[in-house]
Design a protein around this motif. Structure first.
Motif, PDB file in Angstrom:
ATOM      1  N   ARG A 118       0.850  -1.191   0.000  1.00 46.11           N
ATOM      2  CA  ARG A 118       0.000   0.000   0.000  1.00 46.11           C
ATOM      3  C   ARG A 118       0.887   1.243   0.000  1.00 46.11           C
ATOM      4  O   ARG A 118       1.683   1.454   0.929  1.00 46.11           O
ATOM      5  CB  ARG A 118      -0.924   0.021   1.210  1.00 46.11           C
ATOM      6  N   SER A 119       0.736   2.045  -1.037  1.00 44.07           N
ATOM      7  CA  SER A 119       1.461   3.304  -1.155  1.00 44.07           C
ATOM      8  C   SER A 119       0.496   4.443  -0.846  1.00 44.07           C
ATOM      9  O   SER A 119      -0.544   4.566  -1.488  1.00 44.07           O
ATOM     10  CB  SER A 119       2.037   3.467  -2.565  1.00 44.07           C
ATOM     11  N   GLU A 120       0.827   5.260   0.134  1.00 47.82           N
ATOM     12  CA  GLU A 120      -0.003   6.397   0.494  1.00 47.82           C
ATOM     13  C   GLU A 120       0.869   7.461   1.143  1.00 47.82           C
ATOM     14  O   GLU A 120       2.050   7.231   1.432  1.00 47.82           O
ATOM     15  CB  GLU A 120      -1.140   5.989   1.431  1.00 47.82           C
ATOM     16  N   VAL A 121       0.301   8.622   1.374  1.00 49.23           N
ATOM     17  CA  VAL A 121       1.065   9.744   1.914  1.00 49.23           C
ATOM     18  C   VAL A 121       1.327   9.566   3.399  1.00 49.23           C
ATOM     19  O   VAL A 121       2.439   9.785   3.881  1.00 49.23           O
ATOM     20  CB  VAL A 121       0.314  11.068   1.660  1.00 49.23           C
ATOM     21  N   ILE A 122       0.321   9.143   4.175  1.00 49.39           N
ATOM     22  CA  ILE A 122       0.417   9.181   5.632  1.00 49.39           C
ATOM     23  C   ILE A 122       1.044   7.926   6.218  1.00 49.39           C
ATOM     24  O   ILE A 122       1.932   8.009   7.068  1.00 49.39           O
ATOM     25  CB  ILE A 122      -0.981   9.420   6.227  1.00 49.39           C
ATOM     26  N   SER A 123       0.610   6.735   5.789  1.00 52.11           N
ATOM     27  CA  SER A 123       1.106   5.514   6.430  1.00 52.11           C
ATOM     28  C   SER A 123       1.236   4.372   5.434  1.00 52.11           C
ATOM     29  O   SER A 123       0.478   3.395   5.473  1.00 52.11           O
ATOM     30  CB  SER A 123       0.155   5.109   7.572  1.00 52.11           C
ATOM     31  N   PRO A 124       2.210   4.431   4.529  1.00 42.64           N
ATOM     32  CA  PRO A 124       2.416   3.308   3.603  1.00 42.64           C
ATOM     33  C   PRO A 124       2.931   2.075   4.350  1.00 42.64           C
ATOM     34  O   PRO A 124       3.604   2.201   5.384  1.00 42.64           O
ATOM     35  CB  PRO A 124       3.455   3.850   2.626  1.00 42.64           C
ATOM     36  N   TYR A 125       2.614   0.900   3.819  1.00 44.30           N
ATOM     37  CA  TYR A 125       3.072  -0.319   4.480  1.00 44.30           C
ATOM     38  C   TYR A 125       3.158  -1.448   3.470  1.00 44.30           C
ATOM     39  O   TYR A 125       2.639  -1.376   2.353  1.00 44.30           O
ATOM     40  CB  TYR A 125       2.137  -0.713   5.630  1.00 44.30           C
ATOM     41  N   ARG A 126       3.805  -2.540   3.899  1.00 41.61           N
ATOM     42  CA  ARG A 126       3.897  -3.778   3.141  1.00 41.61           C
ATOM     43  C   ARG A 126       3.511  -4.929   4.084  1.00 41.61           C
ATOM     44  O   ARG A 126       3.934  -4.953   5.242  1.00 41.61           O
ATOM     45  CB  ARG A 126       5.314  -3.991   2.596  1.00 41.61           C
TER      46      ARG A 126
END
Length: 662
Positions: free
Chosen positions: A535-543
């Motif tokens: 998940r690519s996002e501005v606030i809290s990306p994760y794998r």
């Protein structure tokens, strides 16, 4: 004297004896019940000052119970079920070496009188005084003494156009466990009125009233006496009409009020009211349409929220393999300090394609929202949100952007307020605020709690958001499946200014799950799943990666016992948070039956070292039951160890029950 009962066709159904009093049945049991319940805690100074505690409770009970069944004049006039018997109970409690013991005589009693039970006007009167042993959390039990009495009555049957049902129950329950006490007094009244319109449908009016007084909670926290009252009335109507083109119409009206009184005074009362209308039409097997409208108000004491919503849409199947859907929705929320209005257009397309191996389903969905909000005060308060805290996993609150320091957690009766960093943690991951139970605290594993908090609405602004999802699902057989999913969310500010940044995101998910039979005639099934998400996002990306494997017997080993072994692995890595997940777990389960003995055992282990507070759990349970004619022997052993940070909690419970029925 005999009375002959005849069916509508004139055939003999049964003959019952008329007598001023007749005993029709006698049964009972003799029971010996031993319960040992122990709780050990150890602290190394990470969460709380160092130290260790031990709490033990042992309970031995001998019980004789007789149940009689009888009637007066005729079974359909007045039938009686009355039973009871004495209990000898001895309890020993050891609190860090301070030992107390007490023996006392108790009794069980249960009675029920059924009046005119096969008539249109009928009813029951009941009274129960019982002393059960109940499970309040995994491996944790409580010895209770409860008293329950009340009545229920009904006027219904063939030819009655307005059936009525009503009932009243009062229940008083007291109990104690290794670290928890219970003292609850509940009064409940209900009234149901129904009107049947034949093939067209029916309407039902419900009214409920409940009063509760509670002084229950953990022995490790102060307990305050609370009282509460909740009452509600609703009218539900469901209609079906149309022959060539069927229509469904549902309508609901409701009004609810709730109030709490604590030791320091009465809390602001809360309530909600509203109406809902739902309409469905099916012009053909391939076309379905719907429309609904809703209006509701929610009064939280300090503020009132008015919600209005209107939506409509359809589902259309051009072919057996192609499905389309489209809907529109408009919603408005008006409160004292803010107003939010949104318009949404939502559509999906699904298509199934046969393949040489299985079937491929492709779906695409798009959602477009226009949102406008006015906020004189961007801070909104949420009261009494229900959250279940199981194990030591983190549970997200329903709202994002929660204001720090605003979270308050209580038990359901609000007789205890839990303490942050002692009973639970507040964890912030991106825009989410999560609660995590602490094993050294007063919250039981699996307990449902109430949460109050304040969140930031975001100020005054207008925005749009486009969400898209593309998914492929390949079913290669009845037990094998793989899938790919891609989603994209693009918000944009059209006017004003948000108090927090927007969070565009893009997610890719791939996975597979399956199950196969072992070859070479082996009686085993193997299976598992694997999933990977980015998940690519501005606030809290994760794998995230997650996998599990299992093997299970399909036939009893040596003709006696079955088993299943499961192992799992989960990793979640955040770019801007230290609350990662690095979890490993396993569970082994066996069960079987031999020579009248039913036996099952479960052993589990779980460890998460990814976050700021490493945690682990080990569980073991053994359950057995042996029955020989009217003698039953039941035993259970439950052992659990939870470790979190520098705190360890060991709980052991053993129970042995011998019962002889007669």
């Amino acid at each position: 004297m005999l009375v002959l009962a005849v069916t509508p066709t004139g055939q003999q159904a049964r003959a019952e004896e008329i007598a001023w009093f007749k005993l029709t049945g006698l049964s009972g049991h003799l029971l010996v019940d031993f319960l040992g319940d122990g709780l050990d805690t150890a602290q190394s100074g990470v969460l709380l000052p160092g130290g260790a505690t031990r709490q033990d409770q042992r309970n031995l009970r001998e019980e004789l119970f007789l149940m009689t069944r009888s009637y007066v004049y005729h079974p359909n006039l007045l039938s009686l079920d009355v039973g009871g018997g004495p209990i000898l109970q001895n309890t020993v409690v050891d609190q860090d070496g301070n030992r107390t013991s007490a023996g006392k005589g108790l009794f069980n009693f249960t009675g029920r009188a059924s009046i005119l039970k096969e008539k249109s006007l009928r009813g029951n009167v009941f009274f129960d005084h019982l002393n059960p042993t109940v499970t309040v959390a995994p491996g944790e039990v409580m010895v209770q003494e409860s008293e329950r009495y009340g009545f229920d009555a009904a006027y219904s049957g063939k030819g009655i156009t307005l059936p009525v049902r009503l009932g009243f129950t009062r229940t008083h329950t007291q109990g104690s466990g290794a670290d928890r006490v219970q003292d609850d007094d509940m009064r409940q009244f209900r009234l149901d009125l129904s009107r049947n319109y034949g093939v067209l449908g029916s309407s039902t009016l419900y009214y409920q009233l409940a009063d509760q007084a509670s002084s229950s909670g953990s022995l490790n926290l102060p307990i305050q006496a609370t009282t509460s009252r909740s009452q509600g009335i609703s009218l539900d109507t469901r209609l079906q009409f149309g022959k060539e083109v069927p229509y469904d119409l549902s309508h609901a009206l409701f009004l609810n009020r709730r109030s709490f009184t604590l030791a320091q005074g009465e809390l602001p009362s809360q309530g909600d009211a509203g109406t809902y209308l739902d309409f469905h039409v099916r012009p053909s097997k391939r076309l379905n349409g719907f429309a609904n409208v809703r209006y509701s108000t929610n009064d939280q004491g300090a503020t009132t929220l008015v919600n209005q919503a209107l939506s409509s849409g359809f589902t259309f199947l051009p072919t057996a393999d192609l499905e389309t859907a489209l809907s529109v929705r408009a919603e408005g929320n008006d409160a004292d300090q803010y107003a939010v209005n949104s318009r949404v257009l939502d559509g999906t397309v699904r298509y199934k394609t046969p393949l040489p191996l299985g079937q491929l389903q492709t779906s695409y969905g798009a959602r477009y929202e226009m949102r406008d909000q006015q906020a004189a005060n961007p801070l909104v308060t949420v009261l009494d949100e229900h959250v279940v805290l199981s194990g030591t996993g983190q549970v997200a609150l329903s709202r994002s952007h929660v204001v720090g320091g605003s979270v308050v957690v209580t038990n359901l009766a609000q007789s205890q307020t839990y303490v942050e960093n002692v009973d639970y943690l507040v964890v912030l991951v991106g825009t989410e605020t999560r609660l995590q139970r602490l094993v050294g605290g007063a919250i039981l594993d699996g307990e449902e709690v109430l949460v109050d908090y304040t969140y930031d609405l975001g100020g005054t602004y207008g925005s749009t958001q486009m969400d898209q999802t593309l998914a492929f699902n390949w079913n290669m057989g009845p037990h094998l499946e793989s899938y790919l999913r891609w989603s994209d969310s693009t918000p944009a500010i059209t006017s004003g200014l948000s108090t927090f940044p927007l969070n565009p995101s893009r997610t890719f998910l791939a996975g597979m799950r399956g199950e196969v039979q072992a070859g070479f005639g082996l009686p085993f099934t193997f299976g598992g799943s694997y999933e990977q998400e980015t998940r690519s996002e501005v606030i809290s990306p994760y794998r995230r990666q997650a996998a599990d494997l299992f093997v299970q017997s399909t036939e009893p080993w040596l003709g006696v016992i079955n088993g299943r072994l499961t192992v799992r692995r989960t990793r979640v890595t955040y770019d801007f948070s230290s609350e990662d997940v690095d979890l490993t777990g396993a569970e082994f389960r066996v069960w079987g039956r031999r020579m009248g003995l039913d036996l099952s055992a479960v052993a589990g282990w779980e460890q998460d070292v990814g976050g700021t507070l490493p945690r682990s759990r080990r569980d073991f349970s053994l359950n057995g039951q042996w029955r020989e004619r009217k003698l039953t022997v039941t035993t259970s052993l439950v052992r659990s160890r939870e470790s979190q940070g520098g705190y360890e909690r060991d709980h052991t419970s053993f129970r042995l029950v011998l019962r002889r029925d007669f």
